[in-house]
Design a protein around this motif. Sequence first.
Motif, PDB file in Angstrom:
ATOM      1  N   VAL A 190       0.786  -1.281  -0.036  1.00 42.67           N
ATOM      2  CA  VAL A 190       0.010  -0.017   0.063  1.00 42.67           C
ATOM      3  C   VAL A 190       0.696   1.258   0.167  1.00 42.67           C
TER       4      VAL A 190
ATOM      5  N   PRO B 173       1.247   3.937  -6.663  1.00 41.27           N
ATOM      6  CA  PRO B 173      -0.128   4.345  -5.770  1.00 41.27           C
ATOM      7  C   PRO B 173      -1.214   3.736  -6.573  1.00 41.27           C
TER       8      PRO B 173
ATOM      9  N   GLN C   6      -2.587   0.636  -4.796  1.00 43.69           N
ATOM     10  CA  GLN C   6      -3.029   0.817  -3.437  1.00 43.69           C
ATOM     11  C   GLN C   6      -4.429  -0.122  -3.266  1.00 43.69           C
TER      12      GLN C   6
ATOM     13  N   HIS D  50      -3.838  -3.854  -3.541  1.00 44.27           N
ATOM     14  CA  HIS D  50      -3.291  -4.262  -2.370  1.00 44.27           C
ATOM     15  C   HIS D  50      -4.243  -4.150  -1.078  1.00 44.27           C
ATOM     16  N   TYR D  51      -4.971  -3.161  -0.722  1.00 44.12           N
ATOM     17  CA  TYR D  51      -5.941  -3.418   0.497  1.00 44.12           C
ATOM     18  C   TYR D  51      -6.793  -4.523   0.267  1.00 44.12           C
TER      19      TYR D  51
ATOM     20  N   ALA E 217      -6.532   5.353  -2.481  1.00 46.14           N
ATOM     21  CA  ALA E 217      -7.350   4.151  -2.860  1.00 46.14           C
ATOM     22  C   ALA E 217      -8.670   4.312  -2.316  1.00 46.14           C
TER      23      ALA E 217
ATOM     24  N   PRO F  75      -0.297   1.157   6.728  1.00 46.64           N
ATOM     25  CA  PRO F  75      -0.861   1.995   5.880  1.00 46.64           C
ATOM     26  C   PRO F  75      -1.310   3.234   6.577  1.00 46.64           C
TER      27      PRO F  75
END
Length: 451
Positions: free
Chosen positions: A145, A150, A153, A156-157, A206, A339
Amino acid sequence: MPLLLLAGAGNVIAQRIEIETNQELESYRTELDALEAANGLTSPQLIETLEQLADRLMVAFEYQEAHDSLDRAQQILRINEGLYTPSQQRILQKKIENFTNWGDWRSTRELLDHRFWLYANKTPRPDDTMVAGLLNIADMHLRGVLEDNPRQQANHYRRAAFMSRAALTVAEAIWQPQDLRFAQVIYEQIRHAYLHGWAIQSRAQAGYALRSIGWSSASGRTRSMMLERDQARDMHRGTGFLYFERLRKLYLDRETPDLEASAMVTLYQADWQLLFQQREMAVVTYANAHAELLAAGVSEQLVDDLFATPVLIPELNFYPDMSAALQSRLDSEKTMLRPVQNLPIRLSFNELSPEALLSSENNRTFATAFADPGEALFIFRLAGVDELRKRRWFARNPPTLGVAQNLQIIIGVSSLEQQEELVSRVNWLRFRPKLVDGVPQAASGVLASKL
């Protein structure tokens, strides 16, 4: 002159460490050559030494050679055991860590997906190591994250939360329902719910993508809808509460209910309410947690010790008893979830007022004893319930429970832009307040953060 002497001593230490590292590397290479000569180039006996060599190469920032060493160990495993054996997971994990330290997030993402594919398709019998491995994949995605592009993001979350849920699903399949190892795995779901809610609330890059939810219709088509920001945040808040109730049942639905652990769940629920700005409810729940701990037989002194100092929330781990919670403070420095606050931070709380902390004498004391070079030093104040009630109706900017107030930087920032960035990050920190008899009290603190 003292500074020059210190700089010289630092160079000597660095050179000594470099020499020792090179000596260790040479020793592993020599051992590897001897093993190859005695057993052949594809002997399983080479694997341990290849891994040890890779570990030292990573410490020395020799990422390419570390990757080559780990790749060779993996190939030897495949030759001797087969293409898709569970024993490769350990080496895959090291290869992923090497790629992340190297900054190669494209390769990291590919290996993370491959590692999960091995778990999902080539692992005949799920076991405890699979639960730990899935949680490790989730943690690596949380690292992504911050460190990956970017634009990745939201991916990844989502992947982090998915891997965490997968770990819980595997645990449900192999553990008994009352296995206490469930506690941390359940708490991981709560952590991810908070991280999603935080990203949405903070308008992180995100956040918009995370407000989209999708499902499959009866016809098999995939549909999606975009939630409002408050709707999406409340959905994650509600998800967290459901997992808290599951956590409480884990400790109460047993032959001998664990009342202390249940009271700790109540404490964490109060933190949860504070994180989601349900401040009045949090005040009541903190009082309930205090009363439940005493009713569970915890000594008043232990309760007072735990609540004497504010704590960064959310906690990284769930502690089912007071002793474990107190020991965690002694064992390591507190850091926020990656994060939310990616920089290591150190905290100190005391009875001094912010005005006293700003005095030139105290300024010098804290700067000398608390801040290291390359750190910014802040002072701040946390409001108590009395202050909140007195100023609620007429204050232009009333204080907020658990949020740093009167934030001032006293050392370590060279530019206005840097100062604004650090203040913005610190403003996202949340604290469990100091509690006296379960009631939040005002406190002053000092915070150091890497620049």
